[in-house]
Design a protein around this motif. Structure first.
Motif, PDB file in Angstrom:
ATOM      1  N   CYS A 144       3.849  58.517 -16.570  1.00  0.00           N
ATOM      2  CA  CYS A 144       4.787  58.804 -16.040  1.00  0.00           C
ATOM      3  C   CYS A 144       6.153  59.142 -16.734  1.00  0.00           C
ATOM      4  O   CYS A 144       7.179  59.506 -16.303  1.00  0.00           O
ATOM      5  CB  CYS A 144       5.379  57.135 -15.338  1.00  0.00           C
ATOM      6  N   HIS A 145       5.905  59.006 -18.078  1.00  0.00           N
ATOM      7  CA  HIS A 145       6.932  59.366 -18.952  1.00  0.00           C
ATOM      8  C   HIS A 145       6.307  60.448 -20.145  1.00  0.00           C
ATOM      9  O   HIS A 145       5.592  60.402 -20.767  1.00  0.00           O
ATOM     10  CB  HIS A 145       7.349  58.135 -19.756  1.00  0.00           C
ATOM     11  N   CYS A 205       2.174  54.602 -21.123  1.00  0.00           N
ATOM     12  CA  CYS A 205       3.206  55.195 -20.396  1.00  0.00           C
ATOM     13  C   CYS A 205       3.338  56.849 -20.048  1.00  0.00           C
ATOM     14  O   CYS A 205       4.056  57.143 -19.085  1.00  0.00           O
ATOM     15  CB  CYS A 205       4.525  55.038 -21.394  1.00  0.00           C
ATOM     16  N   TYR A 226      17.754  57.700 -10.623  1.00  0.00           N
ATOM     17  CA  TYR A 226      17.452  56.092 -10.931  1.00  0.00           C
ATOM     18  C   TYR A 226      17.475  55.305  -9.746  1.00  0.00           C
ATOM     19  O   TYR A 226      18.380  55.690  -8.873  1.00  0.00           O
ATOM     20  CB  TYR A 226      18.121  55.885 -12.062  1.00  0.00           C
ATOM     21  N   SER A 227      17.057  54.468  -9.803  1.00  0.00           N
ATOM     22  CA  SER A 227      17.550  53.062  -8.874  1.00  0.00           C
ATOM     23  C   SER A 227      18.925  52.755  -9.245  1.00  0.00           C
ATOM     24  O   SER A 227      19.413  52.770 -10.358  1.00  0.00           O
ATOM     25  CB  SER A 227      16.428  51.882  -9.255  1.00  0.00           C
ATOM     26  N   MET A 240      10.369  51.107 -11.706  1.00  0.00           N
ATOM     27  CA  MET A 240       8.871  51.204 -12.609  1.00  0.00           C
ATOM     28  C   MET A 240       7.865  50.335 -12.208  1.00  0.00           C
ATOM     29  O   MET A 240       7.989  49.164 -12.255  1.00  0.00           O
ATOM     30  CB  MET A 240       9.507  51.097 -14.068  1.00  0.00           C
TER      31      MET A 240
HETATM   32  C1  HEC Z   1       3.978  54.236 -12.982  1.00  0.00           C
HETATM   33  C2  HEC Z   1       4.900  54.811 -13.579  1.00  0.00           C
HETATM   34  C3  HEC Z   1       5.594  54.413 -14.890  1.00  0.00           C
HETATM   35  C4  HEC Z   1       4.829  53.975 -15.969  1.00  0.00           C
HETATM   36  C5  HEC Z   1       3.244  53.820 -16.497  1.00  0.00           C
HETATM   37  C6  HEC Z   1       5.751  53.361 -16.919  1.00  0.00           C
HETATM   38  N1  HEC Z   1       7.168  53.970 -16.400  1.00  0.00           N
HETATM   39 FE1  HEC Z   1       9.019  53.612 -17.494  1.00  0.00          FE
HETATM   40  N2  HEC Z   1       9.924  54.167 -15.614  1.00  0.00           N
HETATM   41  C7  HEC Z   1       9.269  54.561 -14.658  1.00  0.00           C
HETATM   42  C8  HEC Z   1      10.487  54.851 -13.666  1.00  0.00           C
HETATM   43  C9  HEC Z   1       9.926  55.285 -12.209  1.00  0.00           C
HETATM   44  C10 HEC Z   1      11.694  54.689 -14.146  1.00  0.00           C
HETATM   45  C11 HEC Z   1      12.717  54.547 -13.668  1.00  0.00           C
HETATM   46  C12 HEC Z   1      13.147  53.181 -12.915  1.00  0.00           C
HETATM   47  C13 HEC Z   1      14.277  53.003 -12.001  1.00  0.00           C
HETATM   48  O1  HEC Z   1      15.118  53.900 -11.784  1.00  0.00           O
HETATM   49  O2  HEC Z   1      14.588  51.893 -11.692  1.00  0.00           O
HETATM   50  C14 HEC Z   1      11.231  54.224 -15.466  1.00  0.00           C
HETATM   51  C15 HEC Z   1      12.317  53.754 -16.715  1.00  0.00           C
HETATM   52  C16 HEC Z   1      11.924  53.618 -17.943  1.00  0.00           C
HETATM   53  C17 HEC Z   1      12.962  53.251 -18.798  1.00  0.00           C
HETATM   54  C18 HEC Z   1      14.520  53.289 -18.486  1.00  0.00           C
HETATM   55  C19 HEC Z   1      14.900  54.774 -19.065  1.00  0.00           C
HETATM   56  C20 HEC Z   1      16.320  55.209 -18.944  1.00  0.00           C
HETATM   57  O3  HEC Z   1      16.641  56.416 -19.130  1.00  0.00           O
HETATM   58  O4  HEC Z   1      17.100  54.508 -18.822  1.00  0.00           O
HETATM   59  C21 HEC Z   1      12.387  53.054 -19.970  1.00  0.00           C
HETATM   60  C22 HEC Z   1      12.789  52.687 -21.448  1.00  0.00           C
HETATM   61  C23 HEC Z   1      10.853  52.955 -19.524  1.00  0.00           C
HETATM   62  N3  HEC Z   1      10.529  53.407 -18.392  1.00  0.00           N
HETATM   63  C24 HEC Z   1      10.018  52.623 -20.711  1.00  0.00           C
HETATM   64  C25 HEC Z   1       8.649  52.829 -20.348  1.00  0.00           C
HETATM   65  C26 HEC Z   1       7.484  52.572 -21.486  1.00  0.00           C
HETATM   66  C27 HEC Z   1       7.791  52.243 -22.668  1.00  0.00           C
HETATM   67  C28 HEC Z   1       6.201  52.558 -20.718  1.00  0.00           C
HETATM   68  C29 HEC Z   1       4.711  52.387 -21.117  1.00  0.00           C
HETATM   69  C30 HEC Z   1       4.828  51.053 -21.794  1.00  0.00           C
HETATM   70  C31 HEC Z   1       6.529  52.859 -19.368  1.00  0.00           C
HETATM   71  N4  HEC Z   1       7.965  52.970 -19.041  1.00  0.00           N
HETATM   72  C32 HEC Z   1       5.609  52.961 -18.171  1.00  0.00           C
HETATM   73  C33 HEC Z   1       8.057  54.699 -14.407  1.00  0.00           C
HETATM   74  C34 HEC Z   1       6.876  54.211 -15.306  1.00  0.00           C
END
Ligand code: HEC
Length: 130
Positions: free
Chosen positions: A46-47, A43, A77-78, A109
């Motif tokens: 990206c986070h 994660c 966000y989307s 994501m």
């Molecule tokens: C390639 C980039 C990428 C990776 C790797 C990734 N994410 Fe994300 N994540 C995003 C994006 C972009 C969004 C926003 C999605 C949207 O707006 O639709 C997001 C949104 C989220 C959210 C929602 C947050 C909110 O404020 O509502 C969560 C929870 C989350 N990710 C958890 C994870 C976790 C845990 C992992 C690893 C297991 C992970 N993500 C891996 C890009 C990534």
């Protein structure tokens, strides 16, 4: 073949087999990755999860457990995620990490985790950071 070539070959064979035979005893097994390492590898690109640190490609995840989706100011966000009507509990996080676009059509994501053990470990860790 001259005698020294034979000696060299024999020496090589003996060293190679001994080295191989000893390998399992000399090289310690790597420990399984910790949950923090899983988060960093899966994660972290990206986070971030440090409170108040800026978003990367994805939003900051500090305090995300039991929070409503899509509400951090300053992150674009989307539409589906910002209108979602649930909180990030175990079940929703698990569905999200399995297939974000299935939970929320049009989600941005680009990540999927098919292994329930890895999803579970990361979700438990997210809870502990709460
Ligand atoms: C390639 C980039 C990428 C990776 C790797 C990734 N994410 Fe994300 N994540 C995003 C994006 C972009 C969004 C926003 C999605 C949207 O707006 O639709 C997001 C949104 C989220 C959210 C929602 C947050 C909110 O404020 O509502 C969560 C929870 C989350 N990710 C958890 C994870 C976790 C845990 C992992 C690893 C297991 C992970 N993500 C891996 C890009 C990534």
């Amino acid at each position: 073949m001259s005698w020294w070539a034979v000696v060299c070959l024999l020496l090589f064979a003996v060293t190679a087999t001994t080295a191989q035979a000893q390998l399992p005893f000399n090289v310690p097994k790597p420990p399984p990755p910790t949950a923090a390492a899983l988060f960093a590898n899966h994660c972290g690109i990206c986070h971030t999860i440090e409170p108040n640190s800026p978003p990367r490609q994805g939003p900051n995840l500090a305090g995300v457990f039991l929070r409503k989706p899509g509400i951090l100011p300053g992150f674009h966000y989307s539409p589906g995620l910002s209108q979602a009507d649930f909180v990030w509990d175990d079940a929703h996080l698990d569905a999200w990490l399995t297939d974000p676009q299935k939970l929320i059509p049009g989600a941005l994501m680009r990540y999927r985790q098919a292994d329930p053990a890895i999803r579970g470990k990361i979700i438990e860790w997210l809870k502990e950071q709460h």
